[in-house]
Motif scaffolding. Structure first.
Motif, short mmCIF file in Angstrom:
data_model
loop_
_atom_site.label_atom_id
_atom_site.label_comp_id
_atom_site.label_asym_id
_atom_site.label_seq_id
_atom_site.Cartn_x
_atom_site.Cartn_y
_atom_site.Cartn_z
N LEU A 24 0.86 -1.18 0.00
CA LEU A 24 0.00 0.00 0.00
C LEU A 24 0.90 1.22 0.00
O LEU A 24 1.73 1.38 0.90
CB LEU A 24 -0.92 0.01 1.22
CG LEU A 24 -1.93 1.15 1.28
CD1 LEU A 24 -3.23 0.67 1.91
CD2 LEU A 24 -1.40 2.36 2.05
N TYR A 26 0.91 5.18 0.40
CA TYR A 26 0.09 6.23 0.99
C TYR A 26 0.72 7.58 0.64
O TYR A 26 1.75 7.95 1.18
CB TYR A 26 0.03 6.04 2.51
CG TYR A 26 -0.97 6.92 3.20
CD1 TYR A 26 -2.30 6.53 3.30
CD2 TYR A 26 -0.60 8.14 3.75
CE1 TYR A 26 -3.23 7.33 3.94
CE2 TYR A 26 -1.52 8.95 4.39
CZ TYR A 26 -2.84 8.54 4.48
OH TYR A 26 -3.76 9.34 5.11
N LEU A 46 -4.37 -2.29 8.30
CA LEU A 46 -3.45 -3.28 7.74
C LEU A 46 -2.94 -4.22 8.82
O LEU A 46 -2.88 -5.43 8.62
CB LEU A 46 -2.28 -2.59 7.03
CG LEU A 46 -2.62 -1.74 5.81
CD1 LEU A 46 -1.35 -1.22 5.17
CD2 LEU A 46 -3.47 -2.48 4.81
N ILE A 53 0.01 -6.99 3.86
CA ILE A 53 0.20 -5.80 3.02
C ILE A 53 1.20 -4.88 3.70
O ILE A 53 1.02 -4.50 4.86
CB ILE A 53 -1.13 -5.05 2.78
CG1 ILE A 53 -2.13 -5.95 2.05
CG2 ILE A 53 -0.87 -3.77 1.99
CD1 ILE A 53 -3.50 -5.31 1.84
N PHE A 55 3.01 -1.32 4.26
CA PHE A 55 2.66 0.10 4.16
C PHE A 55 3.90 0.93 3.84
O PHE A 55 4.94 0.75 4.46
CB PHE A 55 2.07 0.58 5.49
CG PHE A 55 1.70 2.02 5.51
CD1 PHE A 55 0.40 2.41 5.26
CD2 PHE A 55 2.64 3.00 5.80
CE1 PHE A 55 0.04 3.75 5.28
CE2 PHE A 55 2.30 4.34 5.82
CZ PHE A 55 1.00 4.72 5.55
N ILE A 78 -4.37 6.67 -1.93
CA ILE A 78 -3.94 5.33 -1.54
C ILE A 78 -3.94 4.45 -2.78
O ILE A 78 -4.93 4.38 -3.50
CB ILE A 78 -4.88 4.74 -0.48
CG1 ILE A 78 -4.75 5.54 0.82
CG2 ILE A 78 -4.59 3.27 -0.25
CD1 ILE A 78 -5.74 5.16 1.89
N VAL A 80 -3.08 0.44 -3.79
CA VAL A 80 -2.79 -0.90 -3.28
C VAL A 80 -2.40 -1.77 -4.46
O VAL A 80 -3.10 -1.80 -5.48
CB VAL A 80 -4.00 -1.51 -2.54
CG1 VAL A 80 -3.65 -2.89 -1.99
CG2 VAL A 80 -4.46 -0.59 -1.42
N ILE A 103 -10.22 -3.84 -0.20
CA ILE A 103 -9.05 -4.70 -0.05
C ILE A 103 -9.44 -6.17 0.19
O ILE A 103 -8.74 -7.08 -0.24
CB ILE A 103 -8.15 -4.21 1.10
CG1 ILE A 103 -7.53 -2.85 0.75
CG2 ILE A 103 -7.05 -5.22 1.43
CD1 ILE A 103 -6.78 -2.20 1.90
#
Length: 112
Positions: A24, A26, A46, A53, A55, A78, A80, A103
């Protein structure tokens, strides 16, 4: 190389996407109060629901080339990725429940 899950270059993103099955990104800035307030909620989501996942934070002001490459021009944005492919894109007014629902299905397909 990236440090503390902060991305500083396009090379970082390419390296991460080839090594990690779920990521992910951000995108935000330190001057965005909405982005700053939402980030801990995303991290918590998460950690508790989607632990596989990874971050990564990308500051729009510090890495404009990365932001341009991913067409992330509003904050927060965001992205993913599953298996190196962008699967989910959410921008601006994002709800944590909305993100969780987006997600859930691809995560289950890959990891369960």
């Amino acid at each position: 190389m990236f440090n503390k899950n902060i991305i500083t270059s396009l090379e970082d993103t390419a390296d991460i996407l080839t090594k990690e099955p779920a990521v992910l990104f951000y995108f935000s800035t330190i001057s965005c109060s909405v982005g700053e307030a939402f980030e801990p909620k995303v991290k918590d989501l998460l950690l508790n629901r989607f632990p596989k996942i990874k971050f990564f934070n990308i500051d729009l002001n510090m890495t404009p080339k990365v932001a341009a490459h991913y067409s992330a021009f509003v904050e927060p944005t965001i992205l993913v990725f599953f298996d190196g492919k962008e699967t989910i894109r959410k921008s601006r007014s994002i709800g944590i429940y909305e993100l969780e629902e987006a997600i859930k299905r691809p995560y289950k397909l890959i990891f369960e």
